[in-house]
Structure formats: C-alpha cells, structure tokens
Write an enzyme that holds these catalytic residues in place. Sequence first.
Site, PDB file in Angstrom:
ATOM      1  N   LYS A 179       0.832  -1.212   0.000  1.00 37.76           N
ATOM      2  CA  LYS A 179       0.000   0.000   0.000  1.00 37.76           C
ATOM      3  C   LYS A 179       0.865   1.260   0.000  1.00 37.76           C
ATOM      4  O   LYS A 179       1.921   1.296   0.630  1.00 37.76           O
ATOM      5  CB  LYS A 179      -0.938  -0.025   1.206  1.00 37.76           C
ATOM      6  CG  LYS A 179      -1.935  -1.177   1.170  1.00 37.76           C
ATOM      7  CD  LYS A 179      -2.823  -1.235   2.394  1.00 37.76           C
ATOM      8  CE  LYS A 179      -2.065  -1.648   3.628  1.00 37.76           C
ATOM      9  NZ  LYS A 179      -2.968  -1.908   4.772  1.00 37.76           N
ATOM     10  N   THR A 212      -7.086   9.088   9.081  1.00 30.79           N
ATOM     11  CA  THR A 212      -6.816   7.837   8.386  1.00 30.79           C
ATOM     12  C   THR A 212      -6.862   6.634   9.327  1.00 30.79           C
ATOM     13  O   THR A 212      -6.407   5.546   8.973  1.00 30.79           O
ATOM     14  CB  THR A 212      -5.423   7.897   7.722  1.00 30.79           C
ATOM     15  OG1 THR A 212      -4.436   8.163   8.739  1.00 30.79           O
ATOM     16  CG2 THR A 212      -5.372   8.991   6.658  1.00 30.79           C
ATOM     17  N   GLY A 214      -7.740   3.394  10.921  1.00 37.01           N
ATOM     18  CA  GLY A 214      -8.477   2.206  10.496  1.00 37.01           C
ATOM     19  C   GLY A 214      -8.515   1.974   9.001  1.00 37.01           C
ATOM     20  O   GLY A 214      -9.289   1.132   8.535  1.00 37.01           O
ATOM     21  N   THR A 215      -7.689   2.682   8.234  1.00 34.92           N
ATOM     22  CA  THR A 215      -7.729   2.484   6.784  1.00 34.92           C
ATOM     23  C   THR A 215      -7.334   1.060   6.393  1.00 34.92           C
ATOM     24  O   THR A 215      -7.920   0.460   5.486  1.00 34.92           O
ATOM     25  CB  THR A 215      -6.797   3.485   6.073  1.00 34.92           C
ATOM     26  OG1 THR A 215      -5.508   3.464   6.711  1.00 34.92           O
ATOM     27  CG2 THR A 215      -7.352   4.888   6.131  1.00 34.92           C
ATOM     28  N   GLY A 216      -6.317   0.501   7.070  1.00 35.37           N
ATOM     29  CA  GLY A 216      -5.886  -0.852   6.735  1.00 35.37           C
ATOM     30  C   GLY A 216      -6.949  -1.888   7.030  1.00 35.37           C
ATOM     31  O   GLY A 216      -7.211  -2.780   6.213  1.00 35.37           O
ATOM     32  N   CYS A 217      -7.587  -1.769   8.190  1.00 37.03           N
ATOM     33  CA  CYS A 217      -8.675  -2.686   8.546  1.00 37.03           C
ATOM     34  C   CYS A 217      -9.794  -2.600   7.515  1.00 37.03           C
ATOM     35  O   CYS A 217     -10.324  -3.617   7.045  1.00 37.03           O
ATOM     36  CB  CYS A 217      -9.233  -2.332   9.925  1.00 37.03           C
ATOM     37  SG  CYS A 217      -8.027  -2.249  11.261  1.00 37.03           S
TER      38      CYS A 217
END
Length: 556
Positions: A179, A212, A214-217
């Site tokens: 990412k 941003t 919690g973007t990965g979750c």
Amino acid sequence: MSGPVRVLSIAGTDPTGGAGLQADLKAIAAHDGYGMAVVTAVVAQNTHGVRSVHVPDVTVLRDQLDAVSDDVVVDAVKIGMLGTTAVVREVTDWLRAHRPPVVVVDPVMVATSGDRLLDADAEGAMTELFALADLVTPNRSELAVLAGLAGAVDVDLDADPVGAALAVARRWDVLVLAKGGHAGGSTSDDVLVAPAESVRVFRGPRVPTTNTHGTGCSLSSAIATLAARHGDWDLAVRGAKDWLTAALEGADALEVGSGNGPVDHGALVRRALPAVRSTDLWWTDAEELLAATIDTPFLRGMADGTLDPDVFAGYLAQDVHYLRAYERHLGAVGTRSAGAAASAFWAAAAAGCAEEAASLHHRRLAGTHADDTVDPTCAGYLAHLAACADADDVAVLAAAVLPCFRVYAWVGAQFDAATVLPDVPTLHPYADWITAYGDPAFAASSAAATEHVEDLARTASPAVRGAMARAFRASVAWELAFFRMPTGDAVVVTDVATGAAQATPDGPGYRAAGTTTSAAGVLGAAVGSVPPGASRTSSTASAEPSTEQRIQVKSG
C-alpha cells in the site's frame, strides 16, 4: 450464491468505531456483505492511540470460532489484530480445519498511530498463518517487518517497496498488496504483487486528510468481501481502493475525535441513496391517519352526495372559525421566513384566504349556522397551531400549517372528480366543493408549500426537525378530528406541542381516551408521544380572524 456474501472478521476492537472489528463490519456492510465478528482482543483506544489491550483466554477465542463455523457457511475471512503467539496459533489451527474460499490477512503489527499491536514473539508464528492466506495487506511499517522475516534484509523499502512485497509473496506463496498510503507524492498507489512476479499498480489520488485511522482494517475487509463476490482479486482491489478513496474524502466531515480520526465508511453508499425528505417521512408516518380520514362518514357522504346539507353547513361554520386563525398563521410564516421566495409564497397564500372564503364559504352558508360558536374540536386545532406559533423557530409553525394544504389536496386526488361527479356535475349537491378539492392549481400550491417546509427541515437542527415532525403529525390528526366533528364522531387529541388533551364535542360518536374506536386509537398513538421532559400543561385557544377557504390557498 445470490444473497450477500458471508464475511467473518477475526480481529481486535476499537470502542471509537474507526478500526478493528467495528471498522471491518462497516466496510463489509458497505459492500453488501453479511459481517460476522470474532474478538481476539479488547483494545482500549481512541483517535489518539492505544491505552491498553486485554487478550481473552484462547479457549474463549476458539469457542467463538467454532460457534461460527459449526453453524454458518463462511465465504471469506479477514484476519486482523491477533496480538499474541497463542492467539496466532489458535486462529491458524482453526483455519486449517475450516478454511473458506477467501482468506485475507491484514498483519496488524503497528497501528497508524505508531503503537505496536503484535508481540515480537508472535511475529514468527505469523509465518504459518501466511501460508494459509490468499492475500496479505501490510502497511509500510509492517511490510518492512515481513520482508525481514522473509529474509530480504537488504531491501530498501522506500526505493523498492515492490521488491519487498515480492520477497514476501515468494516466501509464503501469497499475494501481497503493497500500500502506498504512507509514501509521499500526489498519488497513493497500491501495488498487487504475485509470487510469479506479476505486478499490477492501482493508482489513486492522495487525499489530504489526517483522518486515516483504520484504513488498513477497512481496506482489507472490503477486499475480502469483493473477492468473495467477484471471484477476482484485481476487481476486488480496484473496487475497494475506489471505495476507500471516497471514504477518506468524507473523513473530515465526520468530526469523530480530536486526533487521527476514522474514515467515512458510508460515503459511497450515501451518495447512491436518494436524499431523505423529511416531509415524505412525515407523510408516510401519517398513513393510518389518512386512511381513517378518507373513510369518515362526512367525506364518504360528500362523495356520494348523501351528506346532510345541515351537517355540511355546520362544518363550514367551523371552517370559517378555523380559517380566521389559519390566515394569520400563514401570514406569520411569511413574515418570519428568511428567503424572499418563501415569504412571498406564504404571504400570497394568506391573501388568498379572503377571496376564497367570500366566494365559497359565505355563499354556501347563506345565513345558516353563521352564528355557530367555536366547536371544541376546532378550538383544539387552533390551540395546537397557536402553540406551534410560539415556538422559537418558524419551521415548527410551517410544519403545523402544511397538513391543511396536503390533506385537502390528497382528499381531492382520492375523490377523483371525473369519477365521483355525474355527467352533469350540477346534479351533485357538492360538485363545487369536490371540484375545489381536486383543483390542479391548489395541488400545485400544496406541492410548493411542501417544498418550502422541506427547505426549512433540511437546514434545521435535529431538535427542530423533531418538533416539526410532531407538529405535522398533530395537525394531520386534527384534520381527521375536524372531518369527524360534523357527524359527532370526534376523538380526543393530545396536542404534541403542549402534551395537553384538547376538548372535543360530546357527540354520539365521542369516546373517552383509552376507549376509542380503531381510528381513534390510531389518532392517539400518532400524536400522543412528546419528547422527554416536555411540558404537559394545558393550552387554550380562541378563534381568530381569517378569510380563507382551506382547499383553495393560492400563490401569487
């Protein structure tokens, strides 16, 4: 399958809802999936960071996992925060026995805030889990850790993130999404890397926001859901990335927390939904009252021409009392309205009262019932309008006067003059009145009034919108009571603005509150609720001057 895909999230919690299980479930729902959740850790965190982590005994974890897999077919699983070696191994063992078609691992090791979320001892145990995964979605810091575990210790992550991702992909025979959210530049490009060195870049704009959390979750859960639906990883990543971009664009408007806030998981869904109109909600809410209204003996008798002329004259006399106050309230809405167009509309509507009252009411009364005093039902309706006029915001009064437009226009549409009236309309004793109900010009005025009230509701606070809804509901209920009044079939109405029960006539159809007929029960249920703490003191009203036939309010 034809329904929503069933997606299980195995992760930690976030009480502020921006990351972890809460974010996963929002992302799954945003992509029309059915979300399920197994808790690996209870995390005390907010938009500023992690305060503490509690990891339940692994037997509790396994009980949760087995409870799901023993009963539900799982189409995809997203694995997030695991925390400890014991948890990693328990999830790995379960996955070996119950592996669904899609497995996405978001190796939660380091939070966006920089907090470590995985024990160092557990990093090695993660390698067994990667071997069971289809896709791994590390952030930049996590990719560095994974590249080291894969033996790529000399990879320059900033210069060659794809090389690091390829090392991970080859080591565990898994797709890796490198990412670009933590990189610099005007774009935020993600790269999907396969063990066979297949590389696809998914480009996207960099959204200027610090929210941003919690973007990965969220991204990994969205990818898992879309992969289960489409059966294709490229489509899943593309769709999830576009969705996350919109979620980031809407993040600042959420105003959740004072630190690194969450993304707006519902941004794209909200764009696709039609705008919610308050006036439509109020009208739908009043359906049972409207059904009772059109079924009143008064309106049924008018439609088929059997209504007693003296009963009709008594109704007109009360209508004149009502309209004297109604004209004043219409004028007040116009005076207190901010926009020029709205002020002009309400002023014209008030001015039209005199013309219509003189041409229809006075002609119809012709001296009969001209001296009738104000009926208690009419007085109750006027008391309700007066209470709404005392509200600080004119929007409440505007909502209260709207049903006089809408109910009468709706009655006209239900009558359908072309069907009700005979070939020679003059043979019908109420032809002029039925024609007035269905006048297209009045229908247009009703629509315009609705739009002006909708504009007020759109800019009002939730508290004012609630007061508007209750004012509208009560006015619709009073319209029903007004139509039941001429035949002595009136009911008790609890005024929404004051919470007070208004007086009603002691006609043959009267029933005390709590012993009403079904229509009366609907009436009481519709208007009997008031906000917590609302006043329940009584309210009185007197008839005030006007000059308007209610079903012929005209705009200039």
